[in-house]
Design a protein around this motif. Structure first.
Motif, PDB file in Angstrom:
ATOM      1  N   UNK A 106       0.861  -1.183   0.000  1.00 18.93           N
ATOM      2  CA  UNK A 106       0.000   0.000   0.000  1.00 18.93           C
ATOM      3  C   UNK A 106       0.892   1.226   0.000  1.00 18.93           C
ATOM      4  N   UNK A 112      -1.298  13.442   2.731  1.00 18.68           N
ATOM      5  CA  UNK A 112      -2.562  12.973   3.306  1.00 18.68           C
ATOM      6  C   UNK A 112      -3.006  13.882   4.444  1.00 18.68           C
ATOM      7  N   UNK A 127      -8.106  -1.583   3.253  1.00 19.57           N
ATOM      8  CA  UNK A 127      -6.696  -1.512   2.831  1.00 19.57           C
ATOM      9  C   UNK A 127      -5.788  -2.232   3.828  1.00 19.57           C
ATOM     10  N   UNK A 128      -4.741  -1.553   4.289  1.00 24.20           N
ATOM     11  CA  UNK A 128      -3.748  -2.215   5.144  1.00 24.20           C
ATOM     12  C   UNK A 128      -4.370  -2.720   6.447  1.00 24.20           C
ATOM     13  N   UNK A 167       0.202   1.133  11.434  1.00 23.93           N
ATOM     14  CA  UNK A 167       0.025   2.573  11.211  1.00 23.93           C
ATOM     15  C   UNK A 167      -0.172   3.285  12.539  1.00 23.93           C
ATOM     16  N   UNK A 176      -1.199   8.922  14.719  1.00 15.50           N
ATOM     17  CA  UNK A 176      -1.138  10.247  14.095  1.00 15.50           C
ATOM     18  C   UNK A 176      -1.216  10.175  12.575  1.00 15.50           C
ATOM     19  N   UNK A 177      -1.260   8.970  12.005  1.00 10.45           N
ATOM     20  CA  UNK A 177      -1.438   8.814  10.564  1.00 10.45           C
ATOM     21  C   UNK A 177      -2.873   8.438  10.203  1.00 10.45           C
ATOM     22  N   UNK A 226      -7.147   8.742  10.344  1.00  8.76           N
ATOM     23  CA  UNK A 226      -8.366   9.518  10.587  1.00  8.76           C
ATOM     24  C   UNK A 226      -9.483   8.530  10.921  1.00  8.76           C
ATOM     25  N   UNK A 254     -13.877   7.835  10.620  1.00  9.60           N
ATOM     26  CA  UNK A 254     -15.220   8.198  10.166  1.00  9.60           C
ATOM     27  C   UNK A 254     -16.232   7.441  11.013  1.00  9.60           C
ATOM     28  N   UNK A 276     -14.984   3.581  10.991  1.00  2.45           N
ATOM     29  CA  UNK A 276     -13.969   3.249   9.988  1.00  2.45           C
ATOM     30  C   UNK A 276     -12.713   4.042  10.306  1.00  2.45           C
ATOM     31  N   UNK A 336      -9.260   5.345   8.999  1.00  3.58           N
ATOM     32  CA  UNK A 336      -8.861   5.669   7.629  1.00  3.58           C
ATOM     33  C   UNK A 336      -7.343   5.819   7.554  1.00  3.58           C
ATOM     34  N   UNK A 337      -6.674   4.870   6.911  1.00  2.00           N
ATOM     35  CA  UNK A 337      -5.227   5.009   6.707  1.00  2.00           C
ATOM     36  C   UNK A 337      -4.941   6.190   5.774  1.00  2.00           C
ATOM     37  N   UNK A 338      -3.691   6.621   5.705  1.00  2.00           N
ATOM     38  CA  UNK A 338      -3.340   7.680   4.745  1.00  2.00           C
ATOM     39  C   UNK A 338      -3.841   7.315   3.349  1.00  2.00           C
ATOM     40  N   UNK A 339      -4.433   8.289   2.679  1.00  2.00           N
ATOM     41  CA  UNK A 339      -5.112   8.012   1.419  1.00  2.00           C
ATOM     42  C   UNK A 339      -4.137   8.100   0.242  1.00  2.00           C
ATOM     43  N   UNK A 340      -4.591   7.618  -0.905  1.00  2.00           N
ATOM     44  CA  UNK A 340      -3.701   7.610  -2.074  1.00  2.00           C
ATOM     45  C   UNK A 340      -4.506   7.582  -3.363  1.00  2.00           C
TER      46      UNK A 340
END
Lengths: 143, 80
Positions: free
Chosen positions: A134, A140, B10-11, B45, B48-49, B51, B53, B72, B74-78
């Motif tokens: 990932x 971000x 995701x991860x 993760x 602090x990385x 978020x 929801x 949920x 939320x890992x860092x988005x991409x």
């Protein structure tokens, strides 16, 4: 015209383009983000996008509303793929129309930047020389 | 003891090995819940990385945890 789409199929750029037709528009700016064959020095062979659909749809619509409010647009459309993508596939499509080019350019830039920054979408890259992983956008928003 | 539904992406989904589950938690905030799950699943993760929801809207990790909601992390988005 303001529409945000999430799709598991190939992006139909021409159809999206047609949706933006507007008699007062003198400028159309389109941005496409493609799957490229490298990232940070490693050869990429494919990738998967995973999406938190409900929140991504809401957030995508919010981004377009912000863009329409900040720039003098006649239309704004964004479309993001999910699922498995191959090299050269379009992962994201952004189109903006305005009477003049400057607002359309600025809005398109704003929309793609916000998509990369905020939309709950995750990308897993498959490499030629490494295990899949990932990857995360460097800017971000985790505030 | 509070009960919530947690969905993983995701991860985090790969670490938990399930897409969602009902969790009974002693945590008073979503940050506390993330810490519990990190202990349980070994999430790599850091807080602090991440978020969060709640019921499909962004919230704050330090909000009071409410019973019956869907959470949920939320890992860092991409995207893009």
């Amino acid at each position: 015209m303001q529409q945000f789409f999430l799709t598991g199929d190939a992006i139909q750029a021409e159809a999206l383009n047609q949706l933006l037709k507007h008699p007062q528009a003198g400028a159309l700016v389109v941005f496409e983000g493609w799957v490229r064959n490298h990232n940070q020095g490693h050869p990429v062979r494919a990738l998967d996008y995973e999406i938190y659909m409900a929140l991504a749809q809401k957030e995508g619509e919010r981004i377009l509303t912000e863009a329409c409010g900040q720039f003098s647009l006649h239309g704004a459309i964004a479309c993001h793929r999910y699922g498995s993508l191959q090299l050269g596939d379009a992962a994201v499509w952004v189109g903006t129309t305005a009477s003049h080019r400057e607002q359309a350019f600025l809005a398109a830039r704003y929309i793609i930047d916000q998509i990369k920054h905020r939309l709950p979408i995750w990308k897993k890259e498959y490499y030629q020389d490494l295990p899949a992983q990932w990857v995360y956008c460097r800017d971000h928003d985790h505030s | 003891m509070t009960s919530v539904t947690v969905k993983y992406f995701a991860a985090l989904r790969e670490a938990a090995l399930i897409p969602e589950e009902t969790i009974h938690t002693e945590a008073s905030t979503y940050r506390g819940l993330y810490r519990e799950l990190t202990t349980q699943y070994g999430f790599s993760l850091p807080e602090d990385a991440i978020r969060v929801a709640i019921d499909d809207d962004f919230a704050d990790l330090d909000d009071d945890l409410k019973s019956g909601v869907t959470v949920v992390f939320i890992p860092p988005v991409a995207g893009g």
